[in-house]
Scaffold this active site. Structure first.
Site, mmCIF file in Angstrom:
data_model
loop_
_atom_site.group_PDB
_atom_site.id
_atom_site.type_symbol
_atom_site.label_atom_id
_atom_site.label_comp_id
_atom_site.label_asym_id
_atom_site.label_seq_id
_atom_site.Cartn_x
_atom_site.Cartn_y
_atom_site.Cartn_z
ATOM 1 N N LYS A 35 0.818 24.115 12.695
ATOM 2 C CA LYS A 35 2.034 24.561 11.785
ATOM 3 C C LYS A 35 3.223 23.778 12.523
ATOM 4 C CE LYS A 35 1.952 29.017 13.824
ATOM 5 N NZ LYS A 35 3.250 29.496 14.192
ATOM 6 N N TYR A 259 32.447 18.158 27.897
ATOM 7 C CA TYR A 259 33.206 19.046 27.266
ATOM 8 C C TYR A 259 33.646 20.631 27.917
ATOM 9 C CZ TYR A 259 32.628 16.643 22.922
ATOM 10 O OH TYR A 259 32.460 15.234 21.906
HETATM 11 C C1 LIG Z 1 -1.406 33.989 13.148
HETATM 12 C C2 LIG Z 1 -1.426 33.009 14.260
HETATM 13 N N1 LIG Z 1 -2.343 32.671 14.882
HETATM 14 C C3 LIG Z 1 -2.377 31.664 15.884
HETATM 15 C C4 LIG Z 1 -1.240 30.987 16.108
HETATM 16 C C5 LIG Z 1 -1.048 30.079 17.429
HETATM 17 O O1 LIG Z 1 -0.226 30.658 18.564
HETATM 18 P P1 LIG Z 1 -0.274 30.049 19.835
HETATM 19 O O2 LIG Z 1 0.392 28.622 19.716
HETATM 20 O O3 LIG Z 1 0.504 30.942 20.881
HETATM 21 O O4 LIG Z 1 -1.677 29.735 20.447
HETATM 22 C C6 LIG Z 1 0.061 31.612 15.456
HETATM 23 C C7 LIG Z 1 1.336 31.033 15.986
HETATM 24 O O5 LIG Z 1 2.300 31.870 15.968
HETATM 25 C C8 LIG Z 1 0.047 32.549 14.544
HETATM 26 O O6 LIG Z 1 0.972 32.986 13.702
#
Ligand SMILES: Cc1ncc(COP(=O)(O)O)c(C=O)c1O
Length: 362
Positions: A35, A259
């Site tokens: 994602k 700045y």
């Molecule tokens: C439902 C779910 N699973 C897995 C993950 C993966 O998390 P991580 O990057 O900490 O492994 C996420 C990320 O937030 C998530 O929302």
């Protein structure tokens, strides 16, 4: 001349990290979480590099569309689930599994016609973000089992709030153990594959590996475990963020830099100007003292990070000159260290790289 700022994505590191996840969780299938544009590394690029994963986890249907358009045929799981009945035909068309975490989704699935969709029933074991309360899970499962538009093999999942707290005395450690117990109790009488572990749980909670692990950060070589870098777990950083010096100025003792004039030169000194700033995604709130690498050697930031530029103390290498390479994070300077200095986690830094940064692969 093009801006010298680039993010190099190390394809071999991504593959290595998937291998390391498999070594750590040998009995589990791996849902690679891609994602947020592959945690800022580039969705298609990451998914191709991780095509050995058993599934991909995404947050948006548009990500699933992009993965299918790129020719990736692995199962895809929509981790936040669908929002509207209109999304269901799209899930079918793209062959995407959905997480089901809310009663409104149950109703939409019950009322839908069409080919069955695979569902991951999410249990809220204590994070209190998405999921059915433990006492509501059996009924939700029964309703899904009866719905014609739901595929037979309903899977069960939960998500940890604090699995990065590996120290047994840390409060989050107790929470993770409680979440595991709550999940076991709920799942005891239900069929189907189980999934609990995010990256930190892959690294530190073998008892939570179950049928499917869902690592994100570890695949990019990033640890969220306090005080530890990905390298401490045998992972390799998948991104190097770099630029060049575009000026080196000699500034007099007592003069102030940047700045709001927040940093005063304690002596006459060389100050380098690097072509990167918060307009590229480098955190503006990284304080003076945060390290960068100039010619492979550490140099601290001085003054405020601005939109396009930052200034660095070159007293340790007065011979440095315009054109010299500057690394903001990468193998020799862990993103976790920069994140700690900026009061965040490595994920936020890699996710924040902006579009004007050139992405290259090696
Ligand atoms: C439902 C779910 N699973 C897995 C993950 C993966 O998390 P991580 O990057 O900490 O492994 C996420 C990320 O937030 C998530 O929302």
């Amino acid at each position: 001349m093009a801006r010298p700022t680039s993010a190099t994505i190390h394809i071999d590191a991504l593959r290595h990290n998937l291998g390391q996840v498999r070594r750590l969780a040998p009995a589990s299938r791996v849902m690679a979480v891609v994602k947020a544009d592959g945690y800022g590394h580039g969705l298609e690029r990451v998914a191709r590099a991780l095509s050995g994963a058993d599934a991909f986890g995404v947050a948006a249907l548009s990500d699933a569309e992009r993965l299918r358009a790129a020719g990736l045929s692995q199962p895809i799981v929509l981790l936040s689930g669908f929002d509207a009945a209109e999304d269901l035909p799209k899930l079918r068309e793209l062959n995407v599994d959905t997480v089901v975490h809310h009663a409104a989704q149950l109703e939409m699935l019950e009322q839908a016609d069409g080919d069955p969709i695979r569902c991951w029933l999410k249990v809220d074991t204590g994070m209190h973000r998405l999921g059915f309360a433990p006492e509501a899970v059996a009924q939700a499962h029964a309703r899904l089992s009866k719905a014609k538009s739901v595929a037979g093999d309903i899977r069960l999942m939960t998500h940890f709030a604090s699995s990065d707290e590996l120290d047994e005395l840390a409060p989050g450690n107790r929470q993770t153990r409680a979440q595991m117990r709550a999940f076991e109790q709920v799942a005891a009488d239900l069929p189907g594959a189980r999934s609990l572990a995010n990256a930190a749980a892959v690294l530190g909670w073998p008892a939570a590996h179950a049928d499917w692990v869902r690592p994100g950060g570890a695949l990019y070589g990033i640890s969220v475990v306090d005080g530890k870098t990905g390298a401490d777990f045998g992972l390799k950083p998948a991104m190097t963020l770099s630029t060049r010096l575009i000026a080196v100025n000699r500034i007099r003792k007592g003069e102030r830099i940047g700045y709001s004039a927040t940093w005063e030169c304690p002596e006459d000194m060389p100050v380098g100007v690097a072509a990167i700033g918060y307009g590229d995604g480098y955190p503006r709130h990284a304080p003076a003292g945060t390290p960068v690498l100039v010619n492979g050697r550490r140099a601290p930031i001085v003054g405020r990070v601005s939109m396009d530029l930052m200034t660095v103390d070159l007293r340790a290498q007065p011979e440095a000159k315009p054109g010299d390479p500057v690394v903001l994070w990468g193998e020799a300077l862990p993103v976790e260290e920069i994140a700690a200095a900026a009061g965040t986690i490595g994920y936020e830094l890699t996710c924040s790289i902006t579009r004007r940064v050139r992405f290259v692969e090696d």
